[in-house]
Scaffold this motif. Sequence first.
Motif, short mmCIF file in Angstrom:
data_model
loop_
_atom_site.label_atom_id
_atom_site.label_comp_id
_atom_site.label_asym_id
_atom_site.label_seq_id
_atom_site.Cartn_x
_atom_site.Cartn_y
_atom_site.Cartn_z
N ALA A 87 49.38 44.40 31.46
CA ALA A 87 50.15 43.17 31.37
C ALA A 87 50.15 42.63 29.95
CB ALA A 87 49.58 42.12 32.33
N THR A 88 49.07 42.89 29.21
CA THR A 88 48.95 42.45 27.83
C THR A 88 47.85 43.25 27.14
OG1 THR A 88 48.89 40.47 26.41
CG2 THR A 88 47.28 40.57 28.21
N SER B 252 50.34 32.94 40.24
CA SER B 252 51.26 34.00 40.71
C SER B 252 52.14 33.55 41.87
CB SER B 252 50.44 35.22 41.17
OG SER B 252 49.80 35.82 40.10
N LYS C 297 53.92 42.47 39.35
CA LYS C 297 52.54 42.86 39.05
C LYS C 297 52.16 44.17 39.73
CE LYS C 297 49.26 39.80 39.28
NZ LYS C 297 48.41 38.67 39.64
N VAL D 103 50.84 47.61 37.80
CA VAL D 103 49.54 48.21 38.10
C VAL D 103 49.73 49.62 38.65
CG1 VAL D 103 47.50 48.06 39.58
CG2 VAL D 103 48.33 46.02 38.40
N VAL E 178 49.49 35.48 31.43
CA VAL E 178 49.29 36.52 32.43
C VAL E 178 49.32 35.81 33.78
CG1 VAL E 178 47.99 38.18 31.04
CG2 VAL E 178 46.77 36.42 32.28
N VAL F 194 48.03 35.25 37.37
CA VAL F 194 46.74 35.47 38.04
C VAL F 194 46.81 35.00 39.48
CG1 VAL F 194 45.44 35.32 35.88
CG2 VAL F 194 45.78 33.25 37.23
N ASN G 75 45.80 42.25 37.32
CA ASN G 75 46.40 42.76 36.09
C ASN G 75 45.55 43.86 35.47
OD1 ASN G 75 48.52 40.60 35.69
ND2 ASN G 75 46.66 39.37 35.75
N ASP H 271 40.62 46.34 34.56
CA ASP H 271 41.15 45.55 35.67
C ASP H 271 40.58 44.15 35.52
OD1 ASP H 271 41.49 44.22 38.12
OD2 ASP H 271 41.10 46.01 39.30
N ASP H 272 41.44 43.13 35.43
CA ASP H 272 40.94 41.77 35.21
C ASP H 272 40.52 41.05 36.49
OD1 ASP H 272 43.31 40.85 36.42
OD2 ASP H 272 43.87 39.56 34.74
N ILE I 245 44.56 45.12 31.72
CA ILE I 245 44.50 44.58 30.36
C ILE I 245 44.06 45.70 29.43
CG2 ILE I 245 43.44 42.86 28.83
CD1 ILE I 245 45.16 41.59 31.06
#
Length: 128
Positions: free
Chosen positions: A77-78, A58, A67, A71, A8, A10, A120, A115-116, A122
């Motif tokens: 994203a995964t 990123s 990204k 969003v 992912v 980041v 992203n 939201d991570d 998830i």
Amino acid sequence: MRIHLSSVFVDDQEKALRFYTEVLGFVKKHDVPVGPDRWLTVVSAEEPDGTELLLEPSGHPAVRPYKSALVQDGIPATSFAVDDVHSEFERLRGLGVRFVQEPLETGPVTTAVLDDTCGNLIQLVQSR
């Protein structure tokens, strides 16, 4: 053939490491300096020799629009498998995690999307 590594993108590797380990419960596997960034992977505490997740910087110019588009369209994203989406949702919400989709049952699966904090979405997935 097996999946060995996934990634992912980041915005901040250190922030991502804290979120993925301290909040989601993954375990750091590799942390190798690579120029200004790191080869930084985490694994499931339940499967320390399983698939690694690379917390990829990123920095590449294509990443930001990619990204942002995911969003904006609500596309995760995964996905991570969990035994019980509802209990994981409650645990994570109690830790201040922001969800963009609360648990939703769709046929044989229940999903929730979080939201991570690193740019992203998830998805958590429970299969019945």
